[in-house]
Design a protein around this motif. Structure first.
Motif, PDB file in Angstrom:
ATOM      1  N   LEU A 155       0.102  -1.911  -0.296  1.00 14.60           N
ATOM      2  CA  LEU A 155       0.282  -0.638   0.399  1.00 14.60           C
ATOM      3  C   LEU A 155       1.072  -0.928   1.667  1.00 14.60           C
ATOM      4  O   LEU A 155       0.605  -1.642   2.551  1.00 14.60           O
ATOM      5  CB  LEU A 155      -1.069  -0.005   0.741  1.00 14.60           C
ATOM      6  N   ARG A 176       3.186   0.671  -2.952  1.00 17.16           N
ATOM      7  CA  ARG A 176       3.059   2.070  -2.560  1.00 17.16           C
ATOM      8  C   ARG A 176       3.438   2.170  -1.089  1.00 17.16           C
ATOM      9  O   ARG A 176       2.932   1.414  -0.261  1.00 17.16           O
ATOM     10  CB  ARG A 176       1.626   2.531  -2.783  1.00 17.16           C
ATOM     11  N   CYS A 178       3.711   4.523   2.336  1.00 15.64           N
ATOM     12  CA  CYS A 178       3.236   5.763   2.948  1.00 15.64           C
ATOM     13  C   CYS A 178       3.378   5.670   4.461  1.00 15.64           C
ATOM     14  O   CYS A 178       3.577   4.588   5.016  1.00 15.64           O
ATOM     15  CB  CYS A 178       1.799   6.081   2.541  1.00 15.64           C
ATOM     16  N   ASP A 187      -5.438   5.094  -1.822  1.00 18.87           N
ATOM     17  CA  ASP A 187      -4.425   4.061  -1.630  1.00 18.87           C
ATOM     18  C   ASP A 187      -4.963   2.893  -0.807  1.00 18.87           C
ATOM     19  O   ASP A 187      -4.640   1.730  -1.071  1.00 18.87           O
ATOM     20  CB  ASP A 187      -3.196   4.655  -0.928  1.00 18.87           C
TER      21      ASP A 187
END
Length: 210
Positions: A155, A176, A178, A187
């Motif tokens: 992440l 991922r 973000c 997440d």
């Protein structure tokens, strides 16, 4: 309070960063995080599954055969749930799977989940300038220098949208990306490693540190 080592683009230790968040009590922590996770996953369901009952299936208006005298079991419709092509008993219908949870509880669950992953958090200096153009190979090499293996779920938390970083990492299967102000429990929990910049960590502290 959690102390984290800050690394540079080459993977060398260059400083320290701290994360101090108000978290749930130990006896309640797992329960509130679980509730937040179930809420997020349920709210992501479309709820559009649909089956037809015997009242909605086409056909079956005429009685297949007379009530008595044939030797067969009595039947009133070819669309009975007992028949092939008939209606479905207690099948799924469109519905809302959403679960409500107070905003304060949601934020508490997120803070608790985030601080529980402190050991798996890698804090690095802002590296947007190291990627003057999108280059997935360079980003993957940096992850390796930061001690993250190729098969781990990552992440990547950024303080703001950085186009070249996003374009470099969007095609990585287990990554991922973000923003620091839009984290979510799923997440945070599902990632093997959480990579965040020092600026993003400061923004997390600002946004969620109440």
């Amino acid at each position: 309070m959690v102390d984290c080592v800050v690394r540079n683009w080459q993977g060398e230790e260059v400083g320290q960063a701290t994360l101090e968040l108000k978290v749930a009590k130990e006896e309640n922590a797992s329960h509130i995080v679980h509730r937040a996770l179930v809420r997020q996953m349920n709210n992501g369901r479309q709820g559009t599954a649909n089956t037809k009952t015997r009242a909605e299936v086409r056909g079956g208006g005429r009685k297949p055969w007379r009530q008595k005298g044939t030797g067969r079991a009595r039947a009133g419709s070819i669309r009975s749930p007992l028949w092939r092509g008939g209606g479905i008993i207690f099948g799924p219908k469109p519905r809302d799977y959403g679960i409500k949870m107070n905003r304060k509880e949601r934020r508490l669950a997120l803070r608790t989940a985030l601080q529980s992953r402190a050991e798996d958090m890698v804090v690095v200096e802002n590296f947007a300038t190291q990627l003057p153009r999108p280059k997935t190979k360079d980003l993957m090499a940096a992850l390796d220098r930061w001690g993250i293996s190729a098969g781990e779920k990552v992440l990547l938390v950024l303080p703001e949208k950085q186009e070249n970083v996003y374009l470099s990492g969007r095609n990585v299967a287990k990554m991922r990306i973000c923003l620091a102000d839009s984290l979510n429990v799923y997440d945070v929990l599902v990632a093997d490693k959480i990579v965040t910049t020092a600026d993003a960590l400061a923004k997390v502290q600002e946004v969620y540190g109440d």
